[in-house]
Design a protein around this motif. Structure first.
Motif, PDB file in Angstrom:
ATOM      1  N   ASP A  17     -47.935  25.699  -2.732  1.00 26.92           N
ATOM      2  CA  ASP A  17     -48.599  26.643  -3.495  1.00 26.92           C
ATOM      3  C   ASP A  17     -47.508  26.903  -4.565  1.00 26.92           C
ATOM      4  O   ASP A  17     -47.864  27.445  -5.731  1.00 26.92           O
ATOM      5  N   GLY A  18     -46.345  26.582  -4.408  1.00 26.75           N
ATOM      6  CA  GLY A  18     -45.422  27.000  -5.419  1.00 26.75           C
ATOM      7  C   GLY A  18     -44.287  28.184  -4.951  1.00 26.75           C
ATOM      8  O   GLY A  18     -44.916  28.864  -4.208  1.00 26.75           O
ATOM      9  N   TYR A  19     -43.339  28.548  -5.478  1.00 22.87           N
ATOM     10  CA  TYR A  19     -42.371  29.432  -4.985  1.00 22.87           C
ATOM     11  C   TYR A  19     -42.783  30.788  -5.224  1.00 22.87           C
ATOM     12  O   TYR A  19     -42.549  31.834  -4.655  1.00 22.87           O
ATOM     13  N   PHE A  20     -43.749  31.040  -6.524  1.00 22.88           N
ATOM     14  CA  PHE A  20     -44.406  32.221  -6.679  1.00 22.88           C
ATOM     15  C   PHE A  20     -45.227  32.675  -5.648  1.00 22.88           C
ATOM     16  O   PHE A  20     -46.026  33.922  -5.881  1.00 22.88           O
ATOM     17  N   ALA A  21     -45.931  31.860  -4.757  1.00 24.46           N
ATOM     18  CA  ALA A  21     -47.228  32.188  -4.068  1.00 24.46           C
ATOM     19  C   ALA A  21     -47.303  33.296  -3.206  1.00 24.46           C
ATOM     20  O   ALA A  21     -46.122  33.541  -2.561  1.00 24.46           O
ATOM     21  N   PRO A  22     -48.217  34.125  -3.054  1.00 22.18           N
ATOM     22  CA  PRO A  22     -48.154  35.419  -2.189  1.00 22.18           C
ATOM     23  C   PRO A  22     -47.922  35.106  -0.610  1.00 22.18           C
ATOM     24  O   PRO A  22     -47.444  35.779  -0.219  1.00 22.18           O
ATOM     25  N   GLY A  23     -48.347  33.920  -0.301  1.00 24.43           N
ATOM     26  CA  GLY A  23     -48.247  33.343   1.128  1.00 24.43           C
ATOM     27  C   GLY A  23     -46.923  33.147   1.437  1.00 24.43           C
ATOM     28  O   GLY A  23     -46.485  33.593   2.353  1.00 24.43           O
ATOM     29  N   LEU A  24     -46.028  32.563   0.555  1.00 24.77           N
ATOM     30  CA  LEU A  24     -44.861  32.374   0.665  1.00 24.77           C
ATOM     31  C   LEU A  24     -44.056  33.875   0.620  1.00 24.77           C
ATOM     32  O   LEU A  24     -42.950  33.807   1.538  1.00 24.77           O
ATOM     33  N   GLN A  25     -44.347  34.573  -0.115  1.00 23.40           N
ATOM     34  CA  GLN A  25     -43.646  35.805  -0.335  1.00 23.40           C
ATOM     35  C   GLN A  25     -43.977  36.775   1.197  1.00 23.40           C
ATOM     36  O   GLN A  25     -42.894  37.235   1.701  1.00 23.40           O
ATOM     37  N   ALA A  26     -45.279  36.512   1.527  1.00 21.74           N
ATOM     38  CA  ALA A  26     -45.566  37.215   2.995  1.00 21.74           C
ATOM     39  C   ALA A  26     -44.536  36.518   4.015  1.00 21.74           C
ATOM     40  O   ALA A  26     -44.109  37.409   4.827  1.00 21.74           O
ATOM     41  N   LEU A  27     -44.535  35.425   4.129  1.00 26.44           N
ATOM     42  CA  LEU A  27     -43.900  34.525   5.107  1.00 26.44           C
ATOM     43  C   LEU A  27     -42.394  34.780   5.109  1.00 26.44           C
ATOM     44  O   LEU A  27     -41.808  35.298   6.093  1.00 26.44           O
ATOM     45  N   ALA A  28     -41.799  35.038   4.001  1.00 27.74           N
ATOM     46  CA  ALA A  28     -40.394  35.136   3.746  1.00 27.74           C
ATOM     47  C   ALA A  28     -39.905  36.737   4.200  1.00 27.74           C
ATOM     48  O   ALA A  28     -39.056  36.863   4.884  1.00 27.74           O
ATOM     49  N   HIS A  29     -40.875  37.404   3.889  1.00 18.53           N
ATOM     50  CA  HIS A  29     -40.780  38.858   4.260  1.00 18.53           C
ATOM     51  C   HIS A  29     -40.683  39.126   5.873  1.00 18.53           C
ATOM     52  O   HIS A  29     -39.901  39.833   6.319  1.00 18.53           O
ATOM     53  N   HIS A  30     -41.518  38.532   6.418  1.00 16.11           N
ATOM     54  CA  HIS A  30     -41.666  38.472   7.821  1.00 16.11           C
ATOM     55  C   HIS A  30     -40.394  37.848   8.681  1.00 16.11           C
ATOM     56  O   HIS A  30     -39.846  38.366   9.704  1.00 16.11           O
ATOM     57  N   ILE A  31     -40.262  36.398   8.411  1.00 15.56           N
ATOM     58  CA  ILE A  31     -39.289  35.664   9.047  1.00 15.56           C
ATOM     59  C   ILE A  31     -37.880  36.243   8.963  1.00 15.56           C
ATOM     60  O   ILE A  31     -37.092  36.151   9.778  1.00 15.56           O
ATOM     61  N   SER A  32     -37.721  36.949   7.689  1.00 13.70           N
ATOM     62  CA  SER A  32     -36.220  37.503   7.455  1.00 13.70           C
ATOM     63  C   SER A  32     -36.007  38.484   8.194  1.00 13.70           C
ATOM     64  O   SER A  32     -34.742  38.984   8.242  1.00 13.70           O
ATOM     65  N   GLN A  33     -36.799  39.211   8.852  1.00 11.82           N
ATOM     66  CA  GLN A  33     -36.605  40.131  10.008  1.00 11.82           C
ATOM     67  C   GLN A  33     -35.931  39.794  11.296  1.00 11.82           C
ATOM     68  O   GLN A  33     -35.287  40.451  11.976  1.00 11.82           O
ATOM     69  N   ILE A  34     -36.126  38.321  11.560  1.00 11.31           N
ATOM     70  CA  ILE A  34     -35.499  37.805  12.464  1.00 11.31           C
ATOM     71  C   ILE A  34     -34.689  36.683  12.471  1.00 11.31           C
ATOM     72  O   ILE A  34     -33.877  36.134  13.629  1.00 11.31           O
TER      73      ILE A  34
END
Length: 246
Positions: free
Chosen positions: A9-26
């Motif tokens: 969907d592109g680097y700006f997509a909300p799905g990627l932003q959400a994924l990065a937010h969650h995965i960066s916690q672990i």
């Protein structure tokens, strides 16, 4: 643990932003994604021109190519070391049944799989999704188990998540791919210059969608996880083909 994130969907997509937010916690994350929406790009590689890589203020890398380009570039030269896992998503829309053949989301994960890295594709059950955090949370909970108790053999998992709040999810189940009816006809229109234009028709409705399929699981508010492979050989037809050749 180092995890490479990508999408279609592109680097700006909300799905990627959400994924990065969650995965960066672990885990430590690095994002390499297309510079624009490349939905439906499947496993295409860009071979007719060089690719460029740029970086956002957020630290995301973006590439003027396909999802497959992004993962291939990251693993074969861009990154200093190999990631422990690749996750593609979270896609805005389902990738179930026949969708997996065309999906750029699945293709990005498939490229990781082909490069011998455990890979996951994650998608929401519908377009214009609003509960990306549900999918982000579920994947984040799955990763420690996958790392501590990995599945046998190369891993390529296709995950589809109902677009509902996390507390309404009715379980996580292993599924097979269902199948859709054939696609709707192309849509014709005319440009201001009188040229005939064609839009690809919508995907068909679910056809093989009974118990055990990804369609059935998502319709029943369950997270669907389907193990995929890259071997397209129709093994049941090999003996018939040998007899025909003889």
């Amino acid at each position: 643990m180092k995890i490479l994130l990508s999408n279609d969907d592109g680097y700006f997509a909300p799905g990627l932003q959400a994924l990065a937010h969650h995965i960066s916690q672990i885990a430590e994350i690095v994002v390499v994604a297309p510079e624009r929406n490349r939905s439906g790009a499947s496993n295409s590689l860009t071979l007719d021109r060089p690719l460029t890589v740029k970086k956002t203020d957020q630290g995301f890398y973006y590439v003027n190519g396909t999802p497959t380009d992004c993962v291939h570039l990251a693993v074969t030269g861009l990154l200093d070391g190999l990631p422990d896992m690749i996750i593609s998503g979270i896609n805005d829309g389902a990738n179930m049944g026949d969708d997996t053949i065309y999906s750029g989301t699945v293709a990005a994960a498939m490229e990781g799989f082909l490069l011998d890295i455990p890979s996951i594709a994650v998608s929401m059950s519908q377009h214009n999704a609003t509960h990306f955090n549900t999918a982000g949370r579920i994947v984040t909970e799955l990763i420690p188990n996958l790392m501590n108790r990995p599945v046998d053999g190369p891993m390529l998992l296709n995950i589809n998540v109902p677009d509902i709040p996390y507390d309404q999810i009715q379980g996580v189940v292993a599924t097979r791919l269902g199948k859709r009816h054939k696609a709707e006809p192309v849509i014709k229109s005319q440009s201001p210059r009188g040229e005939t234009l064609y839009w690809v028709g919508a995907a068909g409705e679910a056809q093989d969608a009974g118990p055990g399929t990804d369609f059935f699981a998502v319709a029943n508010r369950q997270v669907s996880i389907t193990p995929l492979q890259a071997d397209l050989t129709y093994t049941q037809q090999l003996d018939q083909l040998k007899a025909w050749l003889n």
